[in-house]
Structure formats: structure tokens, C-alpha cells
Write a protein that holds these residues in place. Structure first.
Motif, short mmCIF file in Angstrom:
data_model
loop_
_atom_site.label_atom_id
_atom_site.label_comp_id
_atom_site.label_asym_id
_atom_site.label_seq_id
_atom_site.Cartn_x
_atom_site.Cartn_y
_atom_site.Cartn_z
N GLN A 33 -10.23 -62.83 23.65
CA GLN A 33 -10.19 -63.13 25.25
C GLN A 33 -10.59 -61.84 25.92
O GLN A 33 -10.35 -60.76 25.41
N THR A 34 -10.85 -62.11 27.22
CA THR A 34 -11.13 -60.84 28.16
C THR A 34 -10.03 -59.85 28.00
O THR A 34 -10.09 -58.65 28.09
N SER A 35 -8.77 -60.16 28.24
CA SER A 35 -7.87 -59.18 28.22
C SER A 35 -7.55 -58.49 26.96
O SER A 35 -7.51 -57.31 27.00
N GLY A 36 -7.95 -58.97 25.84
CA GLY A 36 -8.03 -58.17 24.69
C GLY A 36 -8.90 -57.22 24.50
O GLY A 36 -9.02 -56.14 23.96
N ALA A 37 -10.18 -57.48 25.12
CA ALA A 37 -11.24 -56.87 25.05
C ALA A 37 -11.10 -55.54 26.04
O ALA A 37 -11.41 -54.31 25.62
N SER A 39 -8.18 -54.45 26.94
CA SER A 39 -7.05 -53.33 26.33
C SER A 39 -7.71 -52.55 25.52
O SER A 39 -7.49 -51.41 25.30
N ALA A 40 -8.67 -53.00 24.41
CA ALA A 40 -9.39 -52.09 23.53
C ALA A 40 -10.39 -51.28 24.25
O ALA A 40 -10.34 -49.97 23.73
N TYR A 41 -10.89 -51.64 25.38
CA TYR A 41 -11.93 -50.63 26.16
C TYR A 41 -11.19 -49.57 26.49
O TYR A 41 -11.23 -48.15 26.52
N ARG A 42 -9.88 -50.01 27.15
CA ARG A 42 -9.02 -48.93 27.76
C ARG A 42 -8.36 -47.77 26.87
O ARG A 42 -8.50 -46.53 26.88
N GLU A 76 -19.55 -54.17 28.31
CA GLU A 76 -20.16 -55.31 28.94
C GLU A 76 -20.70 -56.54 28.18
O GLU A 76 -20.84 -57.47 28.82
N ILE A 77 -21.19 -56.14 26.80
CA ILE A 77 -21.73 -57.25 26.03
C ILE A 77 -20.65 -58.43 26.00
O ILE A 77 -20.98 -59.42 26.10
N VAL A 78 -19.70 -57.72 25.36
CA VAL A 78 -18.39 -58.43 24.97
C VAL A 78 -18.19 -59.18 26.27
O VAL A 78 -17.81 -60.60 25.98
N THR A 79 -17.63 -58.94 27.26
CA THR A 79 -17.14 -59.49 28.48
C THR A 79 -18.27 -60.47 28.93
O THR A 79 -17.73 -61.55 29.39
N GLY A 80 -19.32 -59.99 28.80
CA GLY A 80 -20.56 -61.06 29.42
C GLY A 80 -20.56 -62.09 28.58
O GLY A 80 -20.60 -63.37 28.86
N PHE A 81 -20.33 -62.08 27.00
CA PHE A 81 -20.14 -63.02 26.29
C PHE A 81 -19.18 -64.02 26.53
O PHE A 81 -19.17 -65.28 26.27
N LEU A 82 -18.06 -63.37 26.65
CA LEU A 82 -16.68 -64.28 27.07
C LEU A 82 -16.79 -65.16 28.12
O LEU A 82 -16.40 -66.08 28.12
N ASP A 83 -17.53 -64.59 29.30
CA ASP A 83 -17.90 -65.51 30.36
C ASP A 83 -18.68 -66.30 30.39
O ASP A 83 -18.63 -67.37 30.83
N GLN A 188 -10.98 -58.71 37.97
CA GLN A 188 -11.63 -60.13 38.25
C GLN A 188 -12.40 -60.61 37.06
O GLN A 188 -12.86 -59.58 36.03
N VAL A 189 -12.52 -61.87 36.92
CA VAL A 189 -13.45 -62.56 36.07
C VAL A 189 -14.84 -62.80 36.65
O VAL A 189 -14.97 -62.94 37.89
N GLY A 190 -15.75 -63.01 35.66
CA GLY A 190 -17.08 -63.43 36.02
C GLY A 190 -18.18 -62.40 35.83
O GLY A 190 -17.74 -61.32 35.26
N ARG A 191 -19.33 -62.53 36.37
CA ARG A 191 -20.33 -61.51 36.09
C ARG A 191 -20.18 -60.23 36.64
O ARG A 191 -19.41 -60.32 37.88
N PHE A 192 -20.77 -59.22 36.46
CA PHE A 192 -20.71 -57.72 37.09
C PHE A 192 -20.88 -58.00 38.68
O PHE A 192 -19.99 -57.43 39.36
N GLY A 193 -21.92 -58.62 39.04
CA GLY A 193 -22.20 -58.51 40.60
C GLY A 193 -21.01 -59.33 41.28
O GLY A 193 -20.52 -58.77 42.09
#
Length: 264
Positions: A33-37, A39-42, A76-83, A188-193
Motif C-alpha cells: 500500500q502507499t502508506s507502507g511505501a 513509511s519506508a521512504y521516510r 516515485e516508481i513504487v507510488t506510481g505503480f500503486l496509483d 495526497q494520492v494520485g500522480r505527481f502533478g
């Protein structure tokens, strides 16, 4: 077209994000999940951020800067994939040898080149072409001109050539490095822009400008299929012309809806 990530690319990014000892599998990606990614990033950012070695050896600071940059790219790759994973094309059926495409009656059939084996070219779509406008990659896939794996490889090839939206905005002075990181780490969720707009860091017009510039910096998807000898240049030109006719036909059926989609 929505970005489709290759599994090996996502696995490599996960190793950077979660550490080399993480056990990776498709089940892991399913449950990630995005929350797990985030947390790992932080957690990793606290370990490799360049500010942690202020006043230390310059070479050590550069090493941390490089690791932090790799970490940001992996996130960015992982969150992009999750989106996008829920809207990625599902694994298609394999087209049996000798079977004619069901699209042949409606549109000219493109024969797969003889130089590639049937095993390499597995994963052909066997249904009808959707009655809606589309971009070239999906059109080639739905026409049965390229296989699923060929399309994934082409999208990855194209994606690797273009800079990220965050790096362009930083280079143009629209965002600072700290602001780019705040977008990547934001709730926020979604793409970077879209996230940057939600955070009032960029305007919708700026995002559209960034995306346009990003697209201009990448090669055409069809170039990949020609370079890899999956399609000839003549076949590619013919399919591009047929796509233009296809899109013109379906856009003319509902011009108001198309105008609304183009404006959104």
C-alpha cells in the motif's frame, strides 16, 4: 495512456526502498500500500539524507546525495505503480498460430514479422478493437499488431527516456528540491502533478506545460517497434494512418463528450 510499469522495475525500486533483504514476489506487490511505501521512504530518508553528513568529507556527502536521489526515484516508481496497477491491462490471451485476427474484417490486418518466433510473440489480443479513441500503443495492441510483452517493453523503453515531472519543475525553478520531496511524501494520492496542484505548489496550467515538455522529450513509441524489427516502417506508417481514421470516426460520433474529456 496510463503508465504501465514492468515488474522487474518495480522490484528493483522496492529493494532500494525496503532494503536488499526484502522478500519480493507478486503477492508482495498485491498487498503493498502507499502508506507502507511512504513509511519506508521516510525511514530510509533519515538514514541517507545528505544533511546528515554536513561538515563531513565531501565525497561522503556526494555519496549520500546519490543514495538519496536513488531513493527518491525508487519511491516515485513504487507510488506510481500503486496509483496505476488497478487500471493496467490484464494479461491477454495468447493468439494461436494460424488463427486470423477477428479485426481483419473491420480493418486491415498487420501480419507479425517472420523474424520473431511464436514463443517470443505470445500475448496477442484476440478481441475486437474498442469503439473509442485511443493512443498508438493501445491501438497496436488491440489490433493484434504487437504482443502484450512487446507493448510493456516499449512503454518501459519510452518511459526511461523522459525526465520526471518533479525534476523538470525543479530545473525550471518552479519547485525547490524541498517542495519536490514534500509532494512525494505528502498524504495526497494520485500522480505527481495532481498532488502538486492539490498542495497549491503548481497550477493546472503549469502541470500541463510540464507534461507537454515531458512528452516532447521522449521518442515515439512506434520507433521502438521498428528498431526491434517487430514492425516495418511501412507497417507502422500504415497503422498510424489507420489510427487517425479510427480516432476521427469515434470522436465525430460524440464531439461534445470528446471536448469535455480534452478539457479535463
Amino acid at each position: 495512456m496510463s503508465v504501465v510499469f514492468k515488474a522487474s522495475e518495480v522490484f528493483d525500486a522496492c529493494r532500494v526502498l525496503f532494503g536488499p533483504d526484502i522478500h519480493l514476489s507478486y503477492e508482495f506487490l498485491d498487498y503493498l500500500q502507499t502508506s507502507g511505501a511512504r513509511s519506508a521512504y521516510r525511514q530510509r530518508a533519515k538514514e541517507v539524507h545528505p544533511d546528515l553528513v554536513n561538515g563531513e568529507d565531501e565525497s561522503l556527502r556526494e555519496q549520500h546525495a546519490q543514495m538519496f536521489h536513488q531513493l527518491a526515484e525508487a519511491f516515485e516508481i513504487v507510488t506510481g505503480f500503486l496509483d496505476t496497477r488497478l487500471i493496467a491491462p490484464t494479461q491477454p490471451h495468447t493468439r494461436p498460430q494460424g488463427r486470423q485476427s477477428s479485426n481483419a474484417a473491420a480493418e486491415e490486418k498487420t501480419e507479425p514479422p517472420k523474424s520473431r518466433s511464436s514463443e517470443d510473440r505470445s500475448g496477442y489480443y484476440r478481441g475486437g478493437v474498442p469503439a473509442r479513441p485511443m493512443e498508438i500503443g493501445l491501438y497496436l495492441y488491440y489490433r493484434g499488431a504487437v504482443g502484450y510483452r512487446d507493448l510493456m517493453e516499449a512503454l518501459l523503453w519510452q518511459r526511461k527516456q523522459r525526465p520526471s515531472v518533479g525534476s523538470i519543475a525543479r530545473r525550471w525553478g518552479w519547485l525547490s528540491s524541498e517542495q519536490v520531496q514534500s509532494v512525494l511524501l505528502g498524504a495526497q494520492v494520485g500522480r505527481f502533478g495532481a498532488r502538486a496542484v492539490d498542495m497549491d505548489l503548481l497550477t493546472p496550467f503549469q502541470v500541463q506545460t510540464l507534461l507537454y515538455f515531458q512528452r516532447c522529450r521522449q521518442q515515439r513509441l512506434g520507433d521502438y517497434f521498428v528498431e526491434q524489427k517487430i514492425l516495418t516502417a511501412e507497417q507502422m506508417d500504415r497503422l498510424v494512418a489507420q489510427l487517425a481514421d479510427h480516432n476521427r470516426r469515434f470522436r465525430s460520433r460524440d464531439p461534445q463528450r470528446h471536448a469535455q474529456r480534452a478539457a479535463s
